[in-house]
Design an enzyme around this catalytic site. Sequence first.
Site, short mmCIF file in Angstrom:
data_model
loop_
_atom_site.label_atom_id
_atom_site.label_comp_id
_atom_site.label_asym_id
_atom_site.label_seq_id
_atom_site.Cartn_x
_atom_site.Cartn_y
_atom_site.Cartn_z
N GLY A 1 -24.38 -7.74 70.21
CA GLY A 1 -23.84 -7.63 68.86
C GLY A 1 -22.35 -7.99 68.83
CG PHE A 2 -18.50 -7.55 65.78
CD1 PHE A 2 -17.56 -8.48 66.21
CD2 PHE A 2 -18.05 -6.44 65.06
CE1 PHE A 2 -16.21 -8.30 65.95
CE2 PHE A 2 -16.71 -6.25 64.79
CZ PHE A 2 -15.78 -7.17 65.25
CE LYS B 1 -39.84 5.61 63.96
NZ LYS B 1 -40.95 4.64 63.94
CE1 TYR C 1 -30.53 15.10 75.22
CE2 TYR C 1 -30.58 14.66 77.58
CZ TYR C 1 -31.22 14.72 76.36
OH TYR C 1 -32.56 14.41 76.28
CE1 TYR D 1 -24.40 2.72 61.48
CE2 TYR D 1 -22.76 3.79 60.10
CZ TYR D 1 -23.08 3.01 61.19
OH TYR D 1 -22.07 2.52 61.99
CB VAL E 1 -32.06 1.92 72.64
CG1 VAL E 1 -31.19 0.95 73.40
CG2 VAL E 1 -31.71 1.97 71.16
CG ASP F 1 -28.81 -6.61 71.28
OD1 ASP F 1 -27.60 -6.39 71.16
OD2 ASP F 1 -29.58 -6.72 70.30
P1 NAD Z 1 -23.84 -5.21 65.36
O1 NAD Z 1 -24.92 -5.11 64.34
O2 NAD Z 1 -23.20 -6.55 65.57
O3 NAD Z 1 -24.32 -4.69 66.76
C1 NAD Z 1 -25.37 -3.78 66.95
C2 NAD Z 1 -26.25 -4.29 68.07
O4 NAD Z 1 -27.29 -3.35 68.34
C3 NAD Z 1 -26.93 -5.62 67.73
O5 NAD Z 1 -26.77 -6.50 68.80
C4 NAD Z 1 -28.39 -5.22 67.51
O6 NAD Z 1 -29.29 -6.28 67.76
C5 NAD Z 1 -28.51 -4.07 68.49
N1 NAD Z 1 -29.61 -3.16 68.16
C6 NAD Z 1 -29.94 -2.63 66.95
N2 NAD Z 1 -31.01 -1.82 67.06
C7 NAD Z 1 -31.37 -1.84 68.38
C8 NAD Z 1 -32.41 -1.20 69.12
N3 NAD Z 1 -33.30 -0.39 68.54
N4 NAD Z 1 -32.50 -1.48 70.46
C9 NAD Z 1 -31.60 -2.29 71.05
N5 NAD Z 1 -30.61 -2.92 70.40
C10 NAD Z 1 -30.48 -2.68 69.08
O7 NAD Z 1 -22.72 -4.15 64.94
P2 NAD Z 1 -21.32 -3.78 65.62
O8 NAD Z 1 -20.30 -3.83 64.56
O9 NAD Z 1 -21.12 -4.52 66.88
O10 NAD Z 1 -21.55 -2.22 65.95
C11 NAD Z 1 -21.79 -1.75 67.25
C12 NAD Z 1 -21.82 -0.23 67.25
O11 NAD Z 1 -20.57 0.28 66.78
C13 NAD Z 1 -22.90 0.35 66.32
O12 NAD Z 1 -23.46 1.48 66.95
C14 NAD Z 1 -22.12 0.76 65.09
O13 NAD Z 1 -22.74 1.83 64.42
C15 NAD Z 1 -20.79 1.16 65.68
N6 NAD Z 1 -19.71 1.04 64.68
C16 NAD Z 1 -19.20 -0.18 64.34
C17 NAD Z 1 -18.20 -0.27 63.37
C18 NAD Z 1 -17.58 -1.58 62.97
O14 NAD Z 1 -16.72 -1.58 62.08
N7 NAD Z 1 -17.90 -2.71 63.56
C19 NAD Z 1 -17.74 0.90 62.75
C20 NAD Z 1 -18.31 2.12 63.11
C21 NAD Z 1 -19.29 2.18 64.09
#
Ligand code: NAD
Length: 315
Positions: free
Chosen positions: A16-17, A95, A163, A149, A63, A37
């Site tokens: 992801g990002f 989930k 945990y 969320y 996951v 992923d």
């Molecule tokens: P993103 O959507 O680019 O990345 C999330 C990644 O998780 C993706 O690669 C997706 O394919 C993978 N994913 C989703 N469900 C999955 C599963 N069941 N099994 C395996 N992989 C799975 O978003 P991001 O911005 O990179 O966010 C990453 C984390 O940081 C997330 O947990 C998000 O909640 C948290 N977060 C991000 C921000 C932000 O501003 N970018 C803010 C708060 C929290």
Amino acid sequence: MSDWDRKRVLVTGGAGFLGSHLCERLLLDGAEVLCVDNFFTGRRSNVAHLLDNPRFELMRHDVTFPLFVEVDEIYNLACPASPVHYQHDPVQTTKTSVHGAINMLGLAKRTGARILQASTSEVYGDPTIHPQTEDYWGNVNPIGVRSCYDEGKRCAETLFFDYHRQHGVEINVARIFNTYGPRMHPNDGRVVSNFIIQALQGEPLTMYGDGSQTRSFCYVDDLIEGFVRSMQSPAGFTGPVNLGNPSELTIRQLAETVIEISGSNSNFEKRPLPADDPNQRQPNISLAQSHLDWEPRISLEAGLTKTIGYFKHHH
Ligand code: NAD
Ligand code: UDP
């Protein structure tokens, strides 16, 4: 460094990002990286440049199912992060947060790995105290469209602390505030990527509500530094710790800044404000400053310039 001394690090949501930037950073630091992923919002292209590195491994896995691997550290990022994506299949979102946390905490318990949770400022909901400190319990609607969320992430935090208390797992919970940068998904509907793409295409910037709601935007490199420092903090520092950039601005000001930096002649177009959209958000980062010696260094202007440069070539 011999292979025996290398840290084996698992990054869930690694394509992801944020995950792709974290994998890159960990490889630079000399670690062996297992990127897991299910490609729901992540993309192979985000990590394509890492595939030739013998210390990098990419595994398709969801996951919400158990995972059996041997690792020393776990960064648990798997979860769609943009409102558009996490509301697409809300049951799967919860989930992913809850079953995903249980599975990854189980893995941490068996292997003795330290585990970091990518939590979120959304645990504060529509906050009634400002700026938000970690001891604030939040103001979250349990039955709204954002709840899959918000409540999923809140329950994941509960699991992390149980945990830790019950099984002695070494945890760290990072509450991330809005972060932006290259490799944001162009269609994920988040405000920074939307505005940049609209500005580059000369289309009106879609401003939800009157644009007076606030956010505080952190550039990705700063956030990744905060992640790594959290993982390296002394055992026992569990957090939760806010990671974000305290410079707060309205969404209207963000739109004006994007238009100015990109040299666009776009204007605004008002759209209805989505349900439960938080009115204001700003992290208090005193805890990260004192315990991690961390604070953001990259200004909004510098970060937006880099991000606009990326979208010019990748969209
Ligand atoms: P993103 O959507 O680019 O990345 C999330 C990644 O998780 C993706 O690669 C997706 O394919 C993978 N994913 C989703 N469900 C999955 C599963 N069941 N099994 C395996 N992989 C799975 O978003 P991001 O911005 O990179 O966010 C990453 C984390 O940081 C997330 O947990 C998000 O909640 C948290 N977060 C991000 C921000 C932000 O501003 N970018 C803010 C708060 C929290
Ligand atoms: N927003 C907007 N126009 C857009 C996308 C989002 O005005 O095209 C607003 C949204 O209503 C919210 C803020 O920008 O107030 C941040 O939205 P985002 O989806 O990026 O993240 P959030 O912080 O709401 O999870």
